[in-house]
Write an enzyme that holds these catalytic residues in place. Structure first.
Site, PDB file in Angstrom:
ATOM      1  N   LYS A 282       0.851  -1.201   0.000  1.00  0.00           N
ATOM      2  CA  LYS A 282       0.000   0.000   0.000  1.00  0.00           C
ATOM      3  C   LYS A 282       0.878   1.240   0.000  1.00  0.00           C
ATOM      4  CE  LYS A 282      -4.511   0.407   1.832  1.00  0.00           C
ATOM      5  NZ  LYS A 282      -5.573   0.163   2.797  1.00  0.00           N
ATOM      6  N   GLU A 370     -20.111  -6.363   8.880  1.00  0.00           N
ATOM      7  CA  GLU A 370     -21.116  -5.586   9.610  1.00  0.00           C
ATOM      8  C   GLU A 370     -22.173  -6.482  10.240  1.00  0.00           C
ATOM      9  OE1 GLU A 370     -19.895  -4.793   6.627  1.00  0.00           O
ATOM     10  OE2 GLU A 370     -18.989  -2.831   6.945  1.00  0.00           O
ATOM     11  N   ARG A 398     -25.884  -3.298   5.470  1.00  0.00           N
ATOM     12  CA  ARG A 398     -25.544  -4.719   5.367  1.00  0.00           C
ATOM     13  C   ARG A 398     -26.198  -5.566   6.447  1.00  0.00           C
ATOM     14  NH1 ARG A 398     -20.582  -5.950   2.545  1.00  0.00           N
ATOM     15  NH2 ARG A 398     -21.234  -5.331   0.460  1.00  0.00           N
TER      16      ARG A 398
HETATM   17  C1  LIG Z   1     -19.387  -2.966   3.515  1.00  0.00           C
HETATM   18  C2  LIG Z   1     -18.249  -2.000   3.685  1.00  0.00           C
HETATM   19  N1  LIG Z   1     -17.719  -1.805   4.900  1.00  0.00           N
HETATM   20  C3  LIG Z   1     -16.699  -0.935   5.063  1.00  0.00           C
HETATM   21  C4  LIG Z   1     -16.178  -0.257   4.000  1.00  0.00           C
HETATM   22  C5  LIG Z   1     -15.086   0.784   4.180  1.00  0.00           C
HETATM   23  N2  LIG Z   1     -13.863   0.388   3.495  1.00  0.00           N
HETATM   24  C6  LIG Z   1     -13.514   0.868   2.289  1.00  0.00           C
HETATM   25  S1  LIG Z   1     -12.094   0.247   1.725  1.00  0.00           S
HETATM   26  C7  LIG Z   1     -11.893  -0.686   3.093  1.00  0.00           C
HETATM   27  C8  LIG Z   1     -10.696  -1.551   3.247  1.00  0.00           C
HETATM   28  C9  LIG Z   1     -10.638  -2.570   2.195  1.00  0.00           C
HETATM   29  O1  LIG Z   1      -9.539  -3.366   2.439  1.00  0.00           O
HETATM   30  P1  LIG Z   1      -9.056  -4.389   1.349  1.00  0.00           P
HETATM   31  O2  LIG Z   1     -10.208  -5.145   0.826  1.00  0.00           O
HETATM   32  O3  LIG Z   1      -7.953  -5.181   1.933  1.00  0.00           O
HETATM   33  O4  LIG Z   1      -8.552  -3.457   0.174  1.00  0.00           O
HETATM   34  P2  LIG Z   1      -7.271  -2.499   0.128  1.00  0.00           P
HETATM   35  O5  LIG Z   1      -7.748  -1.113   0.473  1.00  0.00           O
HETATM   36  O6  LIG Z   1      -6.271  -3.001   1.101  1.00  0.00           O
HETATM   37  O7  LIG Z   1      -6.839  -2.572  -1.267  1.00  0.00           O
HETATM   38  C10 LIG Z   1     -12.939  -0.499   3.992  1.00  0.00           C
HETATM   39  C11 LIG Z   1     -13.070  -1.139   5.317  1.00  0.00           C
HETATM   40  C12 LIG Z   1     -16.781  -0.493   2.740  1.00  0.00           C
HETATM   41  N3  LIG Z   1     -16.377   0.165   1.646  1.00  0.00           N
HETATM   42  N4  LIG Z   1     -17.783  -1.365   2.618  1.00  0.00           N
END
Ligand SMILES: Cc1ncc(C[n+]2csc(CCOP(=O)(O)OP(=O)(O)O)c2C)c(N)n1
Length: 626
Positions: A282, A370, A398
């Site tokens: 990242k 969630e 959700r």
């Molecule tokens: C249902 C839901 N919960 C929380 C989020 C907030 N959110 C956006 S990106 C993220 C992290 C995603 O992590 P990952 O899948 O590992 O992707 P990365 O950012 O590391 O590429 C979160 C928690 C969301 N978009 N959707």
């Protein structure tokens, strides 16, 4: 200076002629463009910088004009946008004039869905793959999902289906060990073990190992046993998804474009469900983001030179609602040992990180889950704890069923701090919190509250943590009014008058009280004194106050930063009907039945007539008609 490679790219098809060196240069140029643009506009930085090489390799291997590429969440789609003809619009990222921060088919045929919530990619990709299979188009489908999102229930449900269905589908697991914060849970630990395995980084070597271990001298079988055949045996047997029907490969280095091209090229020829585990960093290429990926997951505008965040002058000295809520919660938790806090992968965004530092043993981060967060809260409450779930309105959607089944039906004392309730600004339609009033207010036993100022927030939170039933307290992505709007103590189900008048009345919910007071002030020039009340509660509704307003005022305007259908104004209309009094006097200001596109929150509110100007105009019209 050689001409930028990016200048040669009108569409992903232009990647075909590029050398490996040019592809590497292109990736650096894209990283620089992303950093420059996010520095000016704000946006998701760290995740985007991490997937540039992977994006280039995917677009070079597949033809996504025909094949399908689904980004999970979609917050990491910036390089994809730049490569798919949206380079210019990308300059206006997240502004009304520019591209949105998430995939959107209205912007490009390279985006199959509007996305923004985590965990859906494998489901939608599998659906597309099944449809393409039925239509025999030969189109391939690829889902890219992060290690954080992969642990969400929805993603696991889809992996369960895909592993069994046997449909051609490539799932690229983009493992950077982070969700927004460090990825939590047993699956994350499993991936850590896999990353540490000796196979790391060289799928081709694994394949040759398979070939080398064939009976020596058996030239015939060696020649029949091609690279592709061997690939079938070079899977990672201990990968949990291998046991669930996927052929699993990797981990491979997600920044080695040549290596990625080789592997993707080989995997493209395989049928059935395939998982490629890619390891990325990242924040790659921008040191502040690589060093602190959590802080740079979503960035406000900053100085590109040193990563210094630019101050928001409008908000100077004012706390966000999130900060104010956590101040109160942390203080309450000092006195009440039973209080525990739960987040679904949002310790920073929800502010609960402060609770976590103070009370690590009373804090649970359950990952992007969630539904589980709400179910867990029910169990903790049944066991005598007082759970507070800090969650965004949009993500709590959700867990609607758990709100009913596990909380309301049991009457359990769980407090929901419903953050980002209302229009959210630049993140746009996937993230607006417009439906929580509607999805809470019909659940029996729930108290649904919205504070207008800090004092109301504190009073509500105290009552909520002492209550015997479930509570939801909603507040927006915004700043708390600098000054108190009312001194009156908060009592359950009671509204508070904040301005007297007899020329009409406004019954405003939560953060809408401040602009309503401002608007009422403007009508004084017209000789109209409008009364304003802070409704405080959607449920139970203050029907005594409502009855008074309906008998004494020429009109009543309800105001809320939520969807009109099923919202606070609807509750007031229903109550007026039940009272048998003056429903025709009621008018509603709320968010219309439409998709509100990305923009500044202030502009979105103005567009819905919910700012002081819009409300003043509405009140003036009502006063004239009366
Ligand atoms: C249902 C839901 N919960 C929380 C989020 C907030 N959110 C956006 S990106 C993220 C992290 C995603 O992590 P990952 O899948 O590992 O992707 P990365 O950012 O590391 O590429 C979160 C928690 C969301 N978009 N959707």
């Amino acid at each position: 200076m050689p001409e930028p490679v990016l200048d040669q790219i009108e569409s992903p098809r232009d990647l075909q002629g590029l050398s490996a060196e040019d592809l590497g240069r292109l990736a650096s140029e894209i990283r620089a463009l992303i950093t420059r643009t996010v520095a000016a506009r704000g946006g998701h930085l760290a995740s985007n910088l991490g997937v540039v090489d992977l994006t280039v390799a995917l677009h070079r291997t597949y033809d996504f004009a025909h094949d399908h590429l689904i980004w999970d969440v979609g917050h990491q789609c910036y390089a994809h946008k730049i490569l798919t003809g949206r380079r210019e619009a990308f300059g206006g990222l997240r502004t009304a004039a520019g591209t949105s921060g998430f995939p959107n088919p209205a912007e490009s045929p390279y985006d199959a869905f509007r996305t923004g919530h985590a965990g859906a990619s494998v489901s939608t990709a599998l659906g597309l793959a099944l449809a393409e299979q039925a239509a025999r188009t030969g189109a391939r489908t690829v889902a890219v999902i992060g290690d954080g999102a992969l642990a969400s229930g929805l993603a696991l449900e889809a992996m369960n289906h895909a592993g069994d269905a046997g449909t051609d589908l490539l799932v690229v697991l983009n493992d950077n060990e982070m969700a927004i914060s460090r990825t939590v849970g047993a699956l994350a630990r499993h991936l850590t073990r896999l990353r540490a395995a000796p196979a790391y980084g060289n799928l081709k070597r694994d394949v040759h190992d398979v070939l080398d271990h064939m009976p020596m001298g058996d030239l015939l079988s060696r020649s029949i046993h091609t690279f592709k055949d061997a690939l079938k045996e070079a899977v990672v047997p201990e990968h949990m998804f291998e046991r669930l029907g996927f052929r699993c490969y990797g981990p491979v280095d997600g920044h080695d474009i040549e290596g990625l091209l080789e592997i993707l090229g080989e995997l493209k020829g395989l049928g059935g469900p395939v998982l490629l585990h890619v390891v990325t960093e990242k924040g790659r290429g921008f040191r502040p983001a690589a060093e602190e990926p959590e802080a740079w997951h979503s960035a406000s505008p900053f100085r590109e030179r040193n990563g210094q965040v630019l101050a928001d002058t409008e908000a100077a000295g004012r706390d966000t609602w999130t900060r104010a809520a956590l101040d109160e919660l942390v203080a309450l938790a000092e006195a009440d040992e039973r209080l525990v806090a739960i987040t679904a992968a949002m310790p920073e965004g929800s502010g609960l990180v402060r609770f976590a530092h103070r009370h690590p043993d009373r804090f649970f981060d359950v990952g992007i889950c969630e539904q589980h967060a709400v179910g867990l809260a029910a169990g903790l409450a049944r066991g005598g704890r007082r759970p507070v779930v800090g969650i965004y309105s949009t993500f709590l959607q959700r867990a609607y069923d758990q709100l009913f089944q596990e909380i309301a039906l049991q009457g359990l004392p769980v407090v929901f701090l419903v953050d980002r309730a209302g229009l959210v600004g630049a993140d746009g339609p996937t993230h607006h919190g417009l439906y929580d009033v509607a999805y809470f207010r019909h659940l029996p036993g729930f108290t649904v509250a919205a504070p207008a100022d800090r004092g109301e927030l504190a009073g509500m939170l105290r009552l909520a943590t002492e209550a015997e039933g479930p509570w939801a307290i909603r507040y927006p992505r915004d700043h708390v009014p600098a000054e108190a709007l009312t001194e009156e103590a908060v009592r359950p189900g009671r509204a508070a008058m904040v301005r007297e008048g007899s020329g009409g009345a406004v019954l405003a919910l939560g953060a809408c009280v401040a602009p309503a007071i401002e608007a009422a002030g403007r009508l004084v020039e017209d000789g109209v004194e409008v009364a304003v009340a802070s409704a405080r509660f959607v449920r139970p509704l203050d029907t005594d106050l409502l009855a008074n307003l309906l008998s004494e005022q020429p009109w009543v305007l309800t105001v809320e930063d939520a969807a009109a259908a099923g919202g606070f104004g609807s509750a007031v209309l229903e109550a007026a009907e039940a009272l048998g009094a003056g429903a025709s006097k009621i008018h509603r200001a709320a968010v219309g039945d439409e998709i509100v596109e990305h923009d500044r929150r202030a502009a979105q509110l103005a567009g819905q007539g919910l700012d002081a100007d819009g409300l003043a105009e509405r009140m003036r019209a009502l006063a004239e008609e009366a």
